[in-house]
Design a protein around this motif. Structure first.
Motif, mmCIF file in Angstrom:
data_model
loop_
_atom_site.group_PDB
_atom_site.id
_atom_site.type_symbol
_atom_site.label_atom_id
_atom_site.label_comp_id
_atom_site.label_asym_id
_atom_site.label_seq_id
_atom_site.Cartn_x
_atom_site.Cartn_y
_atom_site.Cartn_z
ATOM 1 N N ALA A 174 0.814 -1.214 0.000
ATOM 2 C CA ALA A 174 0.000 0.000 0.000
ATOM 3 C C ALA A 174 0.847 1.263 0.000
ATOM 4 C CB ALA A 174 -0.920 0.007 1.218
ATOM 5 N N HIS A 175 0.347 2.278 -0.718
ATOM 6 C CA HIS A 175 0.962 3.609 -0.775
ATOM 7 C C HIS A 175 0.056 4.569 0.006
ATOM 8 C CE1 HIS A 175 2.611 7.344 -2.066
ATOM 9 N NE2 HIS A 175 3.280 6.868 -3.094
ATOM 10 N N PRO A 176 0.373 4.870 1.270
ATOM 11 C CA PRO A 176 -0.513 5.686 2.107
ATOM 12 C C PRO A 176 -0.704 7.121 1.624
ATOM 13 C CG PRO A 176 1.077 4.492 3.453
ATOM 14 C CD PRO A 176 1.532 4.376 2.032
ATOM 15 N N GLY A 177 0.235 7.653 0.845
ATOM 16 C CA GLY A 177 0.135 9.049 0.451
ATOM 17 C C GLY A 177 -0.488 9.290 -0.903
ATOM 18 N N LYS A 178 -0.893 8.238 -1.591
ATOM 19 C CA LYS A 178 -1.418 8.381 -2.946
ATOM 20 C C LYS A 178 -2.946 8.389 -2.923
ATOM 21 C CE LYS A 178 -0.972 6.280 -7.543
ATOM 22 N NZ LYS A 178 -0.375 5.172 -8.306
ATOM 23 N N PRO A 179 -3.592 9.349 -3.584
ATOM 24 C CA PRO A 179 -5.064 9.371 -3.601
ATOM 25 C C PRO A 179 -5.619 8.241 -4.445
ATOM 26 C CG PRO A 179 -4.186 11.085 -5.030
ATOM 27 C CD PRO A 179 -3.011 10.518 -4.299
ATOM 28 N N ALA A 180 -6.737 7.678 -4.001
ATOM 29 C CA ALA A 180 -7.377 6.578 -4.727
ATOM 30 C C ALA A 180 -8.217 7.122 -5.875
ATOM 31 C CB ALA A 180 -8.241 5.759 -3.780
ATOM 32 N N ARG A 181 -8.194 6.427 -7.010
ATOM 33 C CA ARG A 181 -9.008 6.768 -8.154
ATOM 34 C C ARG A 181 -9.957 5.614 -8.461
ATOM 35 N NH1 ARG A 181 -4.288 7.901 -12.346
ATOM 36 N NH2 ARG A 181 -3.815 5.821 -11.520
ATOM 37 N N ARG A 182 -11.037 5.902 -9.137
ATOM 38 C CA ARG A 182 -12.003 4.876 -9.504
ATOM 39 C C ARG A 182 -11.293 3.745 -10.255
ATOM 40 N NH1 ARG A 182 -17.591 4.672 -10.092
ATOM 41 N NH2 ARG A 182 -18.313 3.087 -11.569
ATOM 42 N N GLY A 183 -11.524 2.512 -9.820
ATOM 43 C CA GLY A 183 -10.897 1.354 -10.432
ATOM 44 C C GLY A 183 -9.632 0.893 -9.737
ATOM 45 N N ASP A 184 -9.088 1.727 -8.822
ATOM 46 C CA ASP A 184 -7.898 1.315 -8.070
ATOM 47 C C ASP A 184 -8.255 0.225 -7.067
ATOM 48 O OD1 ASP A 184 -6.296 3.151 -9.333
ATOM 49 O OD2 ASP A 184 -6.221 4.576 -7.667
ATOM 50 N N ASP A 185 -7.342 -0.699 -6.865
ATOM 51 C CA ASP A 185 -7.465 -1.625 -5.743
ATOM 52 C C ASP A 185 -6.937 -0.915 -4.511
ATOM 53 O OD1 ASP A 185 -8.442 -3.642 -7.403
ATOM 54 O OD2 ASP A 185 -6.418 -4.293 -7.914
ATOM 55 N N VAL A 186 -7.631 -1.043 -3.399
ATOM 56 C CA VAL A 186 -7.286 -0.277 -2.212
ATOM 57 C C VAL A 186 -7.377 -1.126 -0.948
ATOM 58 C CG1 VAL A 186 -8.001 1.941 -3.178
ATOM 59 C CG2 VAL A 186 -9.676 0.524 -1.976
ATOM 60 N N ILE A 187 -6.682 -0.669 0.089
ATOM 61 C CA ILE A 187 -6.856 -1.199 1.437
ATOM 62 C C ILE A 187 -7.586 -0.121 2.221
ATOM 63 C CG2 ILE A 187 -5.737 -2.011 3.539
ATOM 64 C CD1 ILE A 187 -3.371 -2.885 1.817
ATOM 65 N N VAL A 188 -8.780 -0.429 2.678
ATOM 66 C CA VAL A 188 -9.620 0.534 3.382
ATOM 67 C C VAL A 188 -9.689 0.156 4.853
ATOM 68 C CG1 VAL A 188 -11.936 1.517 3.564
ATOM 69 C CG2 VAL A 188 -10.992 0.969 1.316
ATOM 70 N N GLN A 189 -9.475 1.130 5.720
ATOM 71 C CA GLN A 189 -9.667 0.918 7.151
ATOM 72 C C GLN A 189 -10.957 1.608 7.576
ATOM 73 O OE1 GLN A 189 -6.454 0.957 10.010
ATOM 74 N NE2 GLN A 189 -4.980 1.333 8.372
ATOM 75 N N VAL A 190 -11.783 0.848 8.306
ATOM 76 C CA VAL A 190 -13.109 1.301 8.728
ATOM 77 C C VAL A 190 -13.191 1.212 10.248
ATOM 78 C CG1 VAL A 190 -15.590 0.929 8.476
ATOM 79 C CG2 VAL A 190 -14.048 0.402 6.573
ATOM 80 N N LYS A 191 -13.919 2.143 10.838
ATOM 81 C CA LYS A 191 -14.097 2.130 12.287
ATOM 82 C C LYS A 191 -14.655 0.781 12.746
ATOM 83 C CE LYS A 191 -14.973 7.096 12.880
ATOM 84 N NZ LYS A 191 -15.986 8.109 13.295
ATOM 85 N N PRO A 192 -14.247 0.313 13.939
ATOM 86 C CA PRO A 192 -14.777 -0.958 14.450
ATOM 87 C C PRO A 192 -16.244 -0.847 14.824
ATOM 88 C CG PRO A 192 -13.480 0.149 16.131
ATOM 89 C CD PRO A 192 -13.298 0.950 14.876
ATOM 90 N N ARG A 193 -16.910 -1.989 14.881
ATOM 91 C CA ARG A 193 -18.325 -1.994 15.263
ATOM 92 C C ARG A 193 -18.511 -1.728 16.746
ATOM 93 N NH1 ARG A 193 -18.262 -6.558 11.617
ATOM 94 N NH2 ARG A 193 -19.444 -6.073 9.710
#
Length: 241
Positions: A171-190
């Motif tokens: 993963a590249h933390p400083g690069k903005p995601a564009r439509r169609g990019d594969d990404v690692i997303v972090q979401v708040k816990p339940r």
């Protein structure tokens, strides 16, 4: 052929140990040992066991593995059993890595990236990002100067055939995601006091107050409230270790 493969081949011949016999002794598959001896693999998980069976000093084995990783283009995985501090002494306790390369014995710069996240299974391929560093891997050239770059192991089949279980994604933390990019997303816990949830998906975009992601197996879309999103980091490199 790397110095590692040459040394292993030489010692096995001196001790009259076949690849098949060595594989059985260290409980690895014969093809895996064959790949190691031929130089296709630079960092076996059971490096200590292999060193013991071939009567190679552990310090020498570590040096050979480091050299082999550099020769392989810094894309090989480093086994969990190798102390991260023996390869990189300036990592921080929170899992961030100083981007300054550390020169090994060969004089060539090698940077190690942390493998983050604990796979918890499920068809959605969820990860638990509890801050624990599971492993260290050699940094690919494309991320050599990217602060806080990291890797994640793919677990499960939710992104198959794009990514297979056991594959590494970087993963590249400083690069903005564009439509169609594969990404690692972090979401708040339940629940409070739980680590963030992580997902490896294709970035579709924000629709209203929702983040929309796509997965491949089963084919479908996943949505999260915009306010629950902690980070979205594009995947810039992947490969089998």
């Amino acid at each position: 052929m790397s110095k590692l493969s040459e040394r292993l081949t030489s010692r096995a011949a001196e001790l009259n140990i076949s690849q098949t016999e060595l594989a059985a002794r260290v409980e690895m598959s014969q093809p895996s040992i064959s790949d190691l001896f031929s130089g296709l693999v630079a960092s076996p998980r059971k490096w200590r066991e292999i060193a013991k069976e071939l009567q190679i000093d552990e310090k020498e084995m570590l040096a050979l593995i480091q050299d082999a990783i550099v020769e392989a283009g810094k894309t090989q995985r480093v086994p969990r059993s190798i102390s991260a501090r023996s390869l990189h002494d300036d990592h921080e306790p929170n899992g961030t890595i100083d981007p300054t390369p550390m020169p090994p014995a060969t004089g060539k710069p090698v940077r190690m990236l942390p493998v983050l996240g604990e796979a918890v299974g499920g068809e959605d391929g969820q990860y638990s990002f509890n801050g624990q560093i599971l492993d260290y891997v050699a940094c690919p050239p494309s991320l050599a100067n990217v602060p806080n770059a990291y890797a994640v192991w793919i677990d499960g089949e939710s992104m198959y055939p794009r990514y297979k279980s056991g594959e590494l994604v970087y993963a590249h933390p400083g690069k903005p995601a564009r439509r169609g990019d594969d990404v690692i997303v972090q979401v708040k816990p339940r629940e409070e006091d739980m680590p963030p949830r992580g997902f490896v998906k294709e970035f579709v975009g924000f629709v209203g107050d929702k983040l929309v992601l796509k997965q491949f197996n089963p084919d479908g879309r996943i949505e999260f409230p915009r306010d629950d999103i902690i980070s979205i980091h594009p995947i810039t490199f992947s490969g089998k270790y």
